[in-house]
Design a protein around this motif. Sequence first.
Motif, mmCIF file in Angstrom:
data_model
loop_
_atom_site.group_PDB
_atom_site.id
_atom_site.type_symbol
_atom_site.label_atom_id
_atom_site.label_comp_id
_atom_site.label_asym_id
_atom_site.label_seq_id
_atom_site.Cartn_x
_atom_site.Cartn_y
_atom_site.Cartn_z
ATOM 1 N N TYR A 160 0.839 -1.202 0.000
ATOM 2 C CA TYR A 160 0.000 0.000 0.000
ATOM 3 C C TYR A 160 0.876 1.256 0.000
ATOM 4 O O TYR A 160 0.604 2.221 -0.730
ATOM 5 C CB TYR A 160 -0.915 -0.021 1.221
ATOM 6 N N LEU A 161 1.948 1.244 0.781
ATOM 7 C CA LEU A 161 2.871 2.384 0.816
ATOM 8 C C LEU A 161 3.524 2.598 -0.548
ATOM 9 O O LEU A 161 3.688 3.739 -1.000
ATOM 10 C CB LEU A 161 3.943 2.155 1.882
ATOM 11 N N LYS A 162 3.884 1.511 -1.207
ATOM 12 C CA LYS A 162 4.490 1.628 -2.535
ATOM 13 C C LYS A 162 3.496 2.198 -3.544
ATOM 14 O O LYS A 162 3.859 2.982 -4.429
ATOM 15 C CB LYS A 162 5.001 0.257 -2.996
ATOM 16 N N GLN A 163 2.249 1.804 -3.406
ATOM 17 C CA GLN A 163 1.212 2.325 -4.298
ATOM 18 C C GLN A 163 1.046 3.835 -4.113
ATOM 19 O O GLN A 163 0.945 4.586 -5.092
ATOM 20 C CB GLN A 163 -0.118 1.622 -4.014
ATOM 21 N N ILE A 164 1.044 4.278 -2.867
ATOM 22 C CA ILE A 164 0.929 5.712 -2.585
ATOM 23 C C ILE A 164 2.117 6.469 -3.175
ATOM 24 O O ILE A 164 1.963 7.543 -3.762
ATOM 25 C CB ILE A 164 0.840 5.954 -1.067
ATOM 26 N N ALA A 165 3.315 5.903 -3.011
ATOM 27 C CA ALA A 165 4.523 6.560 -3.526
ATOM 28 C C ALA A 165 4.465 6.734 -5.037
ATOM 29 O O ALA A 165 5.022 7.691 -5.587
ATOM 30 C CB ALA A 165 5.759 5.764 -3.127
ATOM 31 N N ARG A 166 3.771 5.823 -5.715
ATOM 32 C CA ARG A 166 3.638 5.912 -7.174
ATOM 33 C C ARG A 166 2.525 6.860 -7.595
ATOM 34 O O ARG A 166 2.666 7.590 -8.580
ATOM 35 C CB ARG A 166 3.351 4.525 -7.768
ATOM 36 N N GLU A 167 1.420 6.853 -6.849
ATOM 37 C CA GLU A 167 0.201 7.495 -7.335
ATOM 38 C C GLU A 167 -0.157 8.815 -6.651
ATOM 39 O O GLU A 167 -0.921 9.602 -7.205
ATOM 40 C CB GLU A 167 -0.978 6.512 -7.178
ATOM 41 N N ASN A 168 0.360 9.047 -5.449
ATOM 42 C CA ASN A 168 -0.038 10.251 -4.711
ATOM 43 C C ASN A 168 1.164 10.764 -3.919
ATOM 44 O O ASN A 168 1.331 10.465 -2.737
ATOM 45 C CB ASN A 168 -1.206 9.930 -3.774
ATOM 46 N N LEU A 169 1.994 11.556 -4.583
ATOM 47 C CA LEU A 169 3.256 11.980 -3.976
ATOM 48 C C LEU A 169 3.058 12.778 -2.695
ATOM 49 O O LEU A 169 3.785 12.578 -1.709
ATOM 50 C CB LEU A 169 4.067 12.811 -4.974
ATOM 51 N N PHE A 175 0.696 12.663 -0.505
ATOM 52 C CA PHE A 175 0.314 11.729 0.548
ATOM 53 C C PHE A 175 1.548 10.953 1.008
ATOM 54 O O PHE A 175 1.788 10.767 2.208
ATOM 55 C CB PHE A 175 -0.766 10.790 0.009
ATOM 56 N N TRP A 176 2.355 10.518 0.052
ATOM 57 C CA TRP A 176 3.569 9.769 0.373
ATOM 58 C C TRP A 176 4.563 10.625 1.144
ATOM 59 O O TRP A 176 5.218 10.143 2.075
ATOM 60 C CB TRP A 176 4.214 9.232 -0.893
ATOM 61 N N TYR A 177 4.692 11.908 0.813
ATOM 62 C CA TYR A 177 5.605 12.790 1.538
ATOM 63 C C TYR A 177 5.271 12.795 3.032
ATOM 64 O O TYR A 177 6.164 12.827 3.884
ATOM 65 C CB TYR A 177 5.518 14.220 1.008
ATOM 66 N N LYS A 178 3.990 12.773 3.347
ATOM 67 C CA LYS A 178 3.569 12.787 4.751
ATOM 68 C C LYS A 178 3.967 11.489 5.450
ATOM 69 O O LYS A 178 4.441 11.502 6.594
ATOM 70 C CB LYS A 178 2.062 13.010 4.848
ATOM 71 N N PHE A 179 3.769 10.370 4.762
ATOM 72 C CA PHE A 179 4.192 9.092 5.332
ATOM 73 C C PHE A 179 5.702 9.071 5.544
ATOM 74 O O PHE A 179 6.196 8.633 6.594
ATOM 75 C CB PHE A 179 3.799 7.931 4.407
#
Length: 344
Positions: free
Chosen positions: A296-305, A307-311
């Motif tokens: 799920y984290l990898k998916q966010i990193a690909r699709e919603n930068l 959101f990923w920055y916050k993680f």
Amino acid sequence: MVLNKAFHKDERKIKNAINAVKPFKYLDESQIHELESYGELIEYQSGQHILRQGKPGTGLYVLINGEAKVSVNMLGEGNNELKRLRRGDFFGEVSLLDDSPCTATVTATKHLCCFFISKQCFDAFFLVKPEIRYLINRSVIEEVISRQGQMCRTISQLIQKQSIERHSISALNAGHEDQNLILSEYSIKEFDYLYSLSVFAVFSKTEFCNLLEHAKQIVMNKHTGLIHVDDTNSSLYFIVSGSVQLNINSKGKKSRFAVLGPNTLICPISSIDNHTELFHYITNDLVVLLEIPANYLKQIARENLHFWYKFFDLICRYVVSLQLNLNNQTVRLTHERLELQVKE
């Protein structure tokens, strides 16, 4: 004492030093130029303290010219110099991600000039330029992980000389085995209260709901391995109840250096791409966890930068927070070693 906050006349020297420093290695020229507007130059005379052990950090320092020393006051050994800093070196980066006190003292040994970015300015990046903050975080956390790896090796050597209880690593459960996991009868929606916790405050309500939709609730028995040394692509885990301990293991001996309790988000080093785990995570008792899966984290990193920055910011803050525990463990074990030497 700060002598001068005006930019040095030799701007080329400043730019070259900033371009070469590790925390900025992922930034392009335009981003570095923008970063310069957030920083300032500060000069120190020989003998002046820039950072003091035990005092709050103030921000990131990049050495433009001159020289400084890093020293630490260790119990039983007095003030020890760890290393020298020269042009292009940096320090204070941990304060960008964590509010814990400085773990060492930095003192000018010659007249020096630093490019300085305050913690307040760095926090502003999160709102104004999250991509710059993310890129700096990437390089800073790589340096922190490298240092923690060195500390693990030091602690491993120290515990071989201490009277620490022996444990058989092979006797620990290997991880998510069927007999150790019990799927909860409760709906994941029962945990809406989590949004009120400070650890999740960075997320919008929509982002948090998306997180809950992908999270998995698991229960693990006492003394079960959750994350292991050399693991990669690990998930994140939120502790709902129970506790998890972090160990450094060496040839049948273990050194526990941290215990994590309820409402803690575990963000292991191995959740970051291209990094392997340094520590063993073991349950202390029956533990209820929410797993935020690695895929799920990898998916966010690909699709919603964004959101990923916050993680990624949460992951970096967690990894940096372990530094103080490792420092304290090193001091304690070093003191025990000295006591043994005196008795012998």
